[in-house]
Design a protein around this motif. Structure first.
Motif, PDB file in Angstrom:
ATOM      1  N   SER A  47       0.813  -1.161   0.061  1.00  0.00           N
ATOM      2  CA  SER A  47      -0.024  -0.029   0.187  1.00  0.00           C
ATOM      3  C   SER A  47       0.802   1.249   0.152  1.00  0.00           C
ATOM      4  O   SER A  47       2.020   1.287   0.670  1.00  0.00           O
ATOM      5  N   LYS A  48       0.253   2.289  -0.568  1.00  0.00           N
ATOM      6  CA  LYS A  48       1.042   3.680  -0.511  1.00  0.00           C
ATOM      7  C   LYS A  48       0.629   4.207   1.034  1.00  0.00           C
ATOM      8  O   LYS A  48      -0.314   3.806   1.565  1.00  0.00           O
ATOM      9  N   LEU A  49       1.745   4.807   1.502  1.00  0.00           N
ATOM     10  CA  LEU A  49       1.505   5.231   2.926  1.00  0.00           C
ATOM     11  C   LEU A  49       1.254   6.821   3.014  1.00  0.00           C
ATOM     12  O   LEU A  49       1.667   7.595   2.172  1.00  0.00           O
ATOM     13  N   ILE A  50       0.537   6.960   4.027  1.00  0.00           N
ATOM     14  CA  ILE A  50       0.903   8.594   4.439  1.00  0.00           C
ATOM     15  C   ILE A  50       1.285   8.463   5.931  1.00  0.00           C
ATOM     16  O   ILE A  50       1.032   7.649   6.704  1.00  0.00           O
ATOM     17  N   ALA A  51       2.138   9.532   6.024  1.00  0.00           N
ATOM     18  CA  ALA A  51       2.944   9.565   7.456  1.00  0.00           C
ATOM     19  C   ALA A  51       1.960  10.577   8.249  1.00  0.00           C
ATOM     20  O   ALA A  51       1.619  11.589   7.951  1.00  0.00           O
ATOM     21  N   SER A  52       1.617   9.871   9.473  1.00  0.00           N
ATOM     22  CA  SER A  52       0.693  10.551  10.464  1.00  0.00           C
ATOM     23  C   SER A  52       1.849  11.285  11.462  1.00  0.00           C
ATOM     24  O   SER A  52       2.767  10.316  12.259  1.00  0.00           O
ATOM     25  N   LEU A  53       2.074  12.703  11.415  1.00  0.00           N
ATOM     26  CA  LEU A  53       3.194  13.354  12.216  1.00  0.00           C
ATOM     27  C   LEU A  53       2.823  14.049  13.589  1.00  0.00           C
ATOM     28  O   LEU A  53       1.622  14.653  13.355  1.00  0.00           O
ATOM     29  N   ASN A  54       3.526  14.063  14.236  1.00  0.00           N
ATOM     30  CA  ASN A  54       3.336  14.854  15.587  1.00  0.00           C
ATOM     31  C   ASN A  54       3.504  16.558  15.032  1.00  0.00           C
ATOM     32  O   ASN A  54       4.475  16.702  15.056  1.00  0.00           O
ATOM     33  N   PRO A  55       2.416  17.275  15.092  1.00  0.00           N
ATOM     34  CA  PRO A  55       2.559  18.524  14.378  1.00  0.00           C
ATOM     35  C   PRO A  55       3.564  19.543  15.422  1.00  0.00           C
ATOM     36  O   PRO A  55       3.937  20.352  15.019  1.00  0.00           O
ATOM     37  N   SER A  56       3.683  19.020  16.552  1.00  0.00           N
ATOM     38  CA  SER A  56       4.394  19.727  17.452  1.00  0.00           C
ATOM     39  C   SER A  56       5.999  19.698  17.318  1.00  0.00           C
ATOM     40  O   SER A  56       6.786  20.403  17.731  1.00  0.00           O
ATOM     41  N   ASN A  57       6.308  18.461  16.754  1.00  0.00           N
ATOM     42  CA  ASN A  57       7.805  18.385  16.420  1.00  0.00           C
ATOM     43  C   ASN A  57       8.154  17.489  15.447  1.00  0.00           C
ATOM     44  O   ASN A  57       9.284  17.258  15.125  1.00  0.00           O
ATOM     45  N   GLY A  58       7.108  17.346  14.446  1.00  0.00           N
ATOM     46  CA  GLY A  58       7.153  16.952  13.044  1.00  0.00           C
ATOM     47  C   GLY A  58       7.645  15.347  13.159  1.00  0.00           C
ATOM     48  O   GLY A  58       7.899  14.688  12.080  1.00  0.00           O
ATOM     49  N   LYS A  59       7.801  14.678  14.261  1.00  0.00           N
ATOM     50  CA  LYS A  59       8.093  13.128  14.307  1.00  0.00           C
ATOM     51  C   LYS A  59       7.186  12.361  14.116  1.00  0.00           C
ATOM     52  O   LYS A  59       5.973  12.581  14.259  1.00  0.00           O
ATOM     53  N   LEU A  60       7.551  11.260  13.321  1.00  0.00           N
ATOM     54  CA  LEU A  60       6.504  10.165  13.024  1.00  0.00           C
ATOM     55  C   LEU A  60       5.784   9.348  13.950  1.00  0.00           C
ATOM     56  O   LEU A  60       6.568   8.970  14.898  1.00  0.00           O
ATOM     57  N   LEU A  61       4.442   9.537  13.923  1.00  0.00           N
ATOM     58  CA  LEU A  61       3.627   8.667  15.026  1.00  0.00           C
ATOM     59  C   LEU A  61       3.311   7.341  14.180  1.00  0.00           C
ATOM     60  O   LEU A  61       3.659   6.424  14.991  1.00  0.00           O
ATOM     61  N   ALA A  62       3.016   7.214  13.034  1.00  0.00           N
ATOM     62  CA  ALA A  62       2.498   6.097  12.242  1.00  0.00           C
ATOM     63  C   ALA A  62       2.495   6.329  11.053  1.00  0.00           C
ATOM     64  O   ALA A  62       2.000   7.318  10.453  1.00  0.00           O
ATOM     65  N   ASN A  63       2.517   5.034  10.094  1.00  0.00           N
ATOM     66  CA  ASN A  63       2.531   5.255   8.868  1.00  0.00           C
ATOM     67  C   ASN A  63       0.927   4.703   8.647  1.00  0.00           C
ATOM     68  O   ASN A  63       0.732   3.702   9.047  1.00  0.00           O
ATOM     69  N   ILE A  64       0.303   5.326   7.656  1.00  0.00           N
ATOM     70  CA  ILE A  64      -1.021   4.831   7.595  1.00  0.00           C
ATOM     71  C   ILE A  64      -1.158   4.424   6.044  1.00  0.00           C
ATOM     72  O   ILE A  64      -0.808   5.004   5.036  1.00  0.00           O
ATOM     73  N   GLU A  65      -1.631   3.145   6.140  1.00  0.00           N
ATOM     74  CA  GLU A  65      -1.632   2.580   4.508  1.00  0.00           C
ATOM     75  C   GLU A  65      -3.057   3.041   3.815  1.00  0.00           C
ATOM     76  O   GLU A  65      -4.184   3.225   4.485  1.00  0.00           O
ATOM     77  N   ILE A  66      -2.743   3.783   2.643  1.00  0.00           N
ATOM     78  CA  ILE A  66      -4.119   4.159   1.871  1.00  0.00           C
ATOM     79  C   ILE A  66      -4.888   2.894   1.546  1.00  0.00           C
ATOM     80  O   ILE A  66      -4.241   2.076   0.587  1.00  0.00           O
ATOM     81  N   ALA A  67      -6.102   2.796   1.572  1.00  0.00           N
ATOM     82  CA  ALA A  67      -7.036   2.044   1.190  1.00  0.00           C
ATOM     83  C   ALA A  67      -7.110   1.913  -0.185  1.00  0.00           C
ATOM     84  O   ALA A  67      -7.022   2.995  -1.148  1.00  0.00           O
ATOM     85  N   SER A  68      -6.942   0.649  -1.037  1.00  0.00           N
ATOM     86  CA  SER A  68      -7.370   0.528  -2.396  1.00  0.00           C
ATOM     87  C   SER A  68      -8.927   0.552  -2.537  1.00  0.00           C
ATOM     88  O   SER A  68      -9.553   0.394  -1.862  1.00  0.00           O
ATOM     89  N   SER A  69      -9.096   0.637  -3.966  1.00  0.00           N
ATOM     90  CA  SER A  69     -10.453   0.736  -4.421  1.00  0.00           C
ATOM     91  C   SER A  69     -10.961  -0.729  -3.994  1.00  0.00           C
ATOM     92  O   SER A  69     -12.206  -0.876  -3.686  1.00  0.00           O
ATOM     93  N   GLU A  70     -10.223  -1.825  -4.021  1.00  0.00           N
ATOM     94  CA  GLU A  70     -10.742  -3.129  -4.020  1.00  0.00           C
ATOM     95  C   GLU A  70     -11.050  -3.193  -2.220  1.00  0.00           C
ATOM     96  O   GLU A  70     -12.045  -3.882  -2.033  1.00  0.00           O
ATOM     97  N   GLN A  71     -10.244  -2.463  -1.493  1.00  0.00           N
ATOM     98  CA  GLN A  71     -10.214  -2.618  -0.009  1.00  0.00           C
ATOM     99  C   GLN A  71     -11.616  -1.947   0.181  1.00  0.00           C
ATOM    100  O   GLN A  71     -12.614  -2.227   1.078  1.00  0.00           O
ATOM    101  N   LEU A  72     -11.846  -0.739  -0.395  1.00  0.00           N
ATOM    102  CA  LEU A  72     -12.936   0.077  -0.138  1.00  0.00           C
ATOM    103  C   LEU A  72     -14.420  -1.114  -0.681  1.00  0.00           C
ATOM    104  O   LEU A  72     -15.319  -1.017   0.128  1.00  0.00           O
ATOM    105  N   ASP A  73     -14.362  -1.256  -1.806  1.00  0.00           N
ATOM    106  CA  ASP A  73     -15.365  -2.316  -2.216  1.00  0.00           C
ATOM    107  C   ASP A  73     -15.757  -3.491  -1.142  1.00  0.00           C
ATOM    108  O   ASP A  73     -16.801  -3.856  -0.793  1.00  0.00           O
TER     109      ASP A  73
END
Ligand code: NAD
Length: 786
Positions: A47-73
């Motif tokens: 999956s493609k990822l989106i980084a969820s960051l802590n906005p106060s220090n820019g540190k990574l909290l978690a990577n979030i997988e972007i759902a595919s169309s098949e997963q949405l279905d």
């Protein structure tokens, strides 16, 4: 002296909330989250990822997988499969699960508060004391409604599969506003959190499992606006509940046009904070702290437009400047800070740029401290010396920026408050109760707070008007957004819709439009022949155009005093209409037989039901009267049903007398003015009604009738900026077209395919559903005591 000086120099030391447990939980999940589908956590390494960051220090909290169309279905399919048994589980079964969710949220509230603060940047004080307790309250409150559903909503059923999309400013709170009522009413869900703040939703996903939510009842997909758009437009979703920006709300309205989906949109705002000269100014300053500096101003209903009476403006501005110097910005986990980080660098830059650009149009800025871009810390800001057309006074900034304008009189205050494309909320500050209660109903907004701001509770509906969207969340009123009436079925066609073999016999009657209390010829000078069932000519009627529609709307606009007339007064006029109509019984029965080809018995049934319907809505005119919600505070919240304003009504083709009356009467009873586009096949019926309307004391402009090509007129009237709402019975294409047009100004629509109900059956042809759709609920919060 030394002691005093020491006190003066004392500074706050850092009082950080521990984030250890939160980081351990994120680690346990390998700092990565996929989707929750059919009760299972699904991860896909590719999956493609989106980084969820802590906005106060820019540190990574978690990577979030972007759902595919098949997963949405798969998620939608799981929700579809799970829905019937979730509904059948019954109110009590669902109440137990909602209660378990409330208890689990309570049990983990400290951990969730920290996760929320890490992910969003809001002060821990706010997530701990406001966001999470309110979210918990939502689950408790709606567990109660699930329990009571069988008795209180016996004539309604679940909608089915609901798509829910939320923004980042109150991640878990927005989740609870969406998920709790939907589950309570027996719907299943595909939920999408905002890509910036998905973590508390993922924690909630685990709680669902622990609370015994059956697989498939709550599904969660992650990703950005693209997957959000796919979810909203998914063909197997029955309803979309969206909270976010007005621009995205408009695009969802367009993409779902013609899909037959129910839609609620909770959108942006630019809410007025109105301070009269007789207000307690110190209280108003504290109110502003809770209004525009709460959650860094990233609040849809923030009182971001200060309107202050000129006499006290200077004084108030000075007090505000003094107060905001004391507000502390800093680490969101610090228990004694007031403002944390904006949610992301993007949002920080957006606010910064908007303010800089805006100031090019004039205005003076006061900021209590420096901008600190490192931690996305934007200072509390006051902008003065601007007028109401200034971009900063019109556009939502969604940051801690207050713009201030002055007014001289009460009516100018109301005018300025309503001078916005938004209509979400407002607050009124005055020690004079007469003044506040006079102003509150005049404000075009879904929520009005008196001497307070940003009060929320699960028991009180929240939502906007105009471009702030439509629909309510919370309160009993919010539950109808997740229900549909039972047992509507297509009526048998009781009238002959098509005339075979029209004959060109002589025409004896020409029926004009009815506009502003007068019979008016069509602007374009075109008329259409209408036929009786035997093919003989019935009458000529006008073929309306854009100008006729404009004239009708303008007449309705001038008749605004109908909306402030008492229910008792409106009832008398509707009774009088019934009385005057009833004296024409034999004439109408004969007309219906000749025109529609019905039997005498059928015509009489239609006529009798029409009279009865007028009586019903005359009866309701002074009885459909709102509620006082019991929110947990010292005060009362009044939920007032207010007229929508100018309603366009596009009438069904069936039973032309009864359906015209079934539309006009509830709208009038609730104080709306109407422009009726009558049935295209039988327009003469509505136009013949004019004789009765004219003799029944209906004020000019309250009822207007323009006949012609239904689709063309429907498109023109929905596109008219002064029309506040539209009811429409038409074919699918017309519905799709007006839904797309309504995206421009997010006009509220109530649409149906022709033949959707049995109009002769009062359970279907007349109901509270009509009154609900003829009104907009305004919640007015009035605290009392010192
Ligand atoms: P946004 O509209 O950009 O995004 C909101 C959500 O919609 C996110 O989950 C996003 O991924 C998704 N999304 C984005 N594009 C989409 C598309 N084309 N189709 C479907 N989903 C899409 O809003 P935002 O910037 O995240 O949030 C701020 C806005 O939300 C502000 O305008 C604020 O006023 C509004 N808001 C309104 C309320 C309310 O109750 N009225 C409450 C909170 C926030």
């Amino acid at each position: 002296m030394t002691l005093l000086k020491s006190f003066k120099d004392l500074d706050y030391s850092e009082a950080l909330e521990s984030d250890k447990e939160a980081h351990e939980w994120l680690k346990l999940n390998d700092h990565r989250f996929g989707q929750l589908i059919n009760g299972k956590f699904i991860s896909n390494k590719k999956s493609k990822l989106i980084a969820s960051l802590n906005p106060s220090n820019g540190k990574l909290l978690a990577n979030i997988e972007i759902a595919s169309s098949e997963q949405l279905d798969l998620a939608v399919e799981a929700a579809r499969k799970a829905q019937p048994s979730w509904e059948l589980l019954g109110g009590h079964g669902r109440a137990k699960i909602l209660y378990a969710l409330a208890r689990l949220l309570q049990k983990h509230s400290r951990l969730i508060s920290v996760l929320e603060t890490l992910d969003n940047g809001k002060p821990i004080r706010e997530s701990r004391d406001i966001d999470i307790p309110l979210a918990i309250r939502h689950f408790y409150y709606h567990a109660g409604w699930a329990q009571l559903q069988g008795k209180e909503f016996s004539s309604y059923q679940s909608i089915g599969v609901v798509a829910q999309i939320v923004p980042w400013n109150f991640p878990l709170l927005m989740l609870s506003w969406k998920i709790a009522p939907a589950l309570a009413m027996g719907n299943t869900i595909v939920f999408k959190a905002a890509e910036q703040t998905p973590i508390s939703a993922m924690f909630f996903a685990y709680l669902c499992e622990q609370a015994g939510v059956p697989p498939g009842v709550v599904n969660m997909i992650n990703g950005d606006g693209n997957i959000g758009a796919e979810l909203a437009a998914h063909k197997d979703v029955d309803k979309v509940a969206f909270t976010g920006s007005t621009a995205v709300g408009q695009s969802i309205r367009k993409s779902t046009a013609g899909q037959g989906k129910k839609l609620t949109l909770e959108l942006g705002g630019k809410s007025a904070f109105i301070v009269f000269e007789d207000a307690d100014l110190d209280a108003a300053v504290e109110g502003l702290v809770d209004s525009i500096w709460f959650n860094q101003g990233e609040v849809c209903c923030a009182g971001s437009r200060l309107l202050v009476q000129a006499e006290v403006a200077e004084d108030l501005h000075l007090r505000i400047k003094e107060r905001i110097k004391q507000l502390r910005l800093g680490s969101p986990l610090d228990k004694s800070i007031d403002l944390g980080s904006l949610v992301s660098k993007t949002q920080f830059n957006r606010v910064n740029e908007m303010v800089k650009d805006g100031l090019k149009h004039g205005g003076e800025i006061y900021q209590a401290c420096d901008i600190e871009s490192e931690g996305n810390l934007y200072p509390p800001t006051l902008i003065t010396n601007i007028d109401s057309s200034h971009p900063l006074a019109q556009e939502e900034i969604f940051g801690p920026v207050l713009v201030s304008m002055t007014f001289r009189t009460q009516s100018e205050a109301v005018e300025l408050a309503n001078n916005s494309r938004y209509g979400l909320a407002a607050s009124i500050w005055s020690e004079n109760i007469n003044r506040t209660m006079d102003v509150a109903p005049k404000i075009k907004a879904g929520v009005v707070w008196i001497n307070c701001h940003n009060q929320f509770d699960a028991s009180c509906g929240f939502g906007g008007v105009k471009e702030s969207g439509f629909g309510r969340e919370g309160g009993k009123e919010g539950l109808y957004e997740y229900l549909k009436p039972n047992g509507l079925k297509s009526s048998k066609k009781t009238t002959a819709l098509i005339t075979k073999n029209p004959k060109n016999n002589a025409i004896d009657r020409t029926l004009k439009f009815y506009i502003g209390g007068k019979q008016v010829r069509p602007d374009g000078g075109h008329s259409i022949a209408t036929f009786n069932v035997d093919g003989s000519h019935a009458a000529f009627v006008g073929a309306g155009n854009r100008k006729d529609v404009r004239n009708a709307v303008s007449a309705a606009s001038k008749a605004s005093s109908w909306s402030t007339q008492s229910g008792h007064g409106r009832a008398q006029i509707i009774y009088f209409l019934a009385e005057n109509l009833s004296v024409r019984e034999s004439e109408w029965i004969q007309r219906l037989i000749t025109l529609c080809g019905v039997s005498k018995k059928q015509a009489k049934a239609e006529f009798d039901e029409s009279i009865s319907r007028l009586f019903s809505y005359a009866a309701w005119a002074d009885k459909y009267d709102g509620a006082v919600h019991s929110a947990p505070y010292r005060g009362i919240t009044m939920a007032l049903p207010e007229p929508i304003g100018i309603l366009a009504q596009i009438a069904p083709e069936e039973l032309p007398l009864l359906t015209s009356i079934s539309l006009i009467a509830p709208a009038l009873a609730m104080g709306n003015r109407v422009v009726l586009i009558p049935s295209e096949r039988f327009p003469s019926v509505a136009l013949e009604l004019v004789q009765t309307i004219e003799t029944s004391d209906v004020p000019a402009g309250v009822i207007n009738i323009v006949s012609g090509n239904k689709r063309e007129l429907a498109e023109q009237i929905v596109g008219h900026a002064e029309v506040d709402g539209t009811w429409c019975w038409a074919d699918q294409e017309t519905i799709a077209s007006i839904e797309a047009i309504s995206a421009i100004d997010l006009k509220r629509l109530w649409v149906h395919e022709d033949n959707d109900r049995d109009w002769l059956n009062p359970d279907q042809g007349e109901s509270l559903e009509f009154l609900r759709n003829a009104t907009e609920v305004k919640n007015i919060w009035t605290p009392y005591g010192d």
